[in-house]
Design an enzyme around this catalytic site. Sequence first.
Site, mmCIF file in Angstrom:
data_model
loop_
_atom_site.group_PDB
_atom_site.id
_atom_site.type_symbol
_atom_site.label_atom_id
_atom_site.label_comp_id
_atom_site.label_asym_id
_atom_site.label_seq_id
_atom_site.Cartn_x
_atom_site.Cartn_y
_atom_site.Cartn_z
ATOM 1 N N HIS A 110 0.906 -1.201 -5.702
ATOM 2 C CA HIS A 110 2.179 -1.889 -5.915
ATOM 3 C C HIS A 110 2.313 -2.276 -7.388
ATOM 4 C CE1 HIS A 110 2.606 -2.031 -1.689
ATOM 5 N NE2 HIS A 110 2.514 -3.322 -1.450
ATOM 6 N N CYS B 79 -0.005 -8.541 0.453
ATOM 7 C CA CYS B 79 -0.392 -7.772 -0.740
ATOM 8 C C CYS B 79 0.472 -8.075 -1.956
ATOM 9 C CB CYS B 79 -0.344 -6.274 -0.420
ATOM 10 S SG CYS B 79 1.163 -5.753 0.422
#
Lengths: 337, 337
Positions: free
Chosen positions: B244, B130
């Site tokens: 994130h 990710c």
Amino acid sequence: MNPNPVVAIAGATGAVGVEMIRCLEERNFPVKELKLLASARSAGKTMKFRGKDIVVEELTEASFKGVDIAFFSAGGGISRKFAQAVKEAGAVMIDNSSAYRMDPNVPLVIPEINPEAALHHNGIIANPNCSTIIAITPLWPIHKVNRVKRLVAATYQAASGAGAAAMEELEQATRAFLSGEPFEQKIIPHPYPFNVFSHNSNVDPETGYNEEELKMVKETKKIFGDDNIRVTATCVRVPVLRAHSEALDFECENPITPKEVRDILAKAPGVKIVDDVSANYFPMPKDASGKDDILVGRIRQDISDPSGRSIAMFVAGDQLLKGAALNAVQIGELLVR
Amino acid sequence: MNPNPVVAIAGATGAVGVEMIRCLEERNFPVKELKLLASARSAGKTMKFRGKDIVVEELTEASFKGVDIAFFSAGGGISRKFAQAVKEAGAVMIDNSSAYRMDPNVPLVIPEINPEAALHHNGIIANPNCSTIIAITPLWPIHKVNRVKRLVAATYQAASGAGAAAMEELEQATRAFLSGEPFEQKIIPHPYPFNVFSHNSNVDPETGYNEEELKMVKETKKIFGDDNIRVTATCVRVPVLRAHSEALDFECENPITPKEVRDILAKAPGVKIVDDVSANYFPMPKDASGKDDILVGRIRQDISDPSGRSIAMFVAGDQLLKGAALNAVQIGELLVR
């Protein structure tokens, strides 16, 4: 300087002011008398110092009569407003605001780095920005051995940098978020619970850097006395209460190893190595909170620099202590020593 | 590939699995039949897909009979255990785990970057980490115009990377913290409420980098097809639920301006510029959550590089979507197109 000075704290009821009182107490700072000053709104409150109640007085131009050292932590506007009164009273202002930091006639001091600068003042000594202090206190002993040419910093900054009200707001907003209740933040301009955001200081449209970042860029040069050190920073607020963390990546003039860095930092004042690779235990704001030392870990050779001149590391330091109150009191110690 | 495939999701009840189901639905992925697979513990649950209930089946080697595309998001061990069964059933595994990412026989694909790689598979296609996806999807269009030589990244990673249980634990632990009650975390090894910590993947004692960081270093080279790109990262978890953020500082081969970067990114797929200097509004995980695009802002010339070759910027992307489920479903789209 009177070795047993009359001390005043302007902004005594704020997050930093409270820590200043504690630091004076814990470090046995020689205080003949302590005057606690704040806005009219806070005047009349009492605060404890060495077991005695002190009544907070309203900060006015008359407040500084007989004062030797005046710690200021009430914002740049207040520092500017009362600087002349402090000077005329013959006191030295140790100013935690950004008002005078870049003034060429005002020393900007981290006692572990440039203590001698504190003695050449003209009535005002500036305390650096918290993010600057936390980044460069561990960098300086390395710089002395192997000049740091460039620093790339990314910060993880706590609510405390915006004051006690911001800390309280973070808790309240988080409580509301978890209950699914609406909450209107008044201090912090972006949703704070479970979020991060670019530091809420003004962004300079010319450079695209915000004020917090430019403080790190400029203050580092002044404190190191090295106009050639090149600094970039990305300053970000995270939902943490009172300690700042920073990812630092720096390039030295000559090749340097993590072991050399560790050996240097193991002997450095104000710094504690927390770097347990096997336990995956590194500096955390939780551990740095309430501590004097800046925690340093994740010390490693930057694998993106094949010349072996770059080091990456991660630091955490209490924003209210070494980032503000403690550093200011340490400057006071340089004066009375 | 069957243009109307039978699709299986292994790990269907996990945080990423749930988002995979939603992505298939929202993107009108041509699904003849959907099989939802999970551990015996979750078997028997029902989950909705296009208005119909689907009963979750236990994942076994027999699960893949008749399946054309098998999305896996149940950890590397599960992917390795069932890879042979998927292959023998004639299905293609699109694997969200790290098990096969660096296998030279397995393409590692971000559809905005190297879609052609997806077509040269041997039964397995890997979905990148990710943090890698969120950093390099916006970097690629710049790289194509002016080669990125070096990237220095610092991440602000959400709980979701450690699964749905970690997200739940962050909320519960924070609730307990605010009530002053004790709470024993079981998923995340460090105190999580109002704290940040170095990413809890193992640290390689040789390099001092943790696994998450090394993924970014290695995967970027593979996806860009450029062994010369040099990457360093400091991966940090922050108390955020599902998106994130990353501070990126990169150096190009030739001088580059923020305007050039903005012009490139304005036309780039999968990326949205959020860079309002006057309103102090930039990418935040709160805004990136639930969104397909990676938000990019704070685009500025790195003032620490006088050669004008370096740019700093800040990005935020949904870890469960573009960082995992969405990217995997996009890979599936390349196969059925």
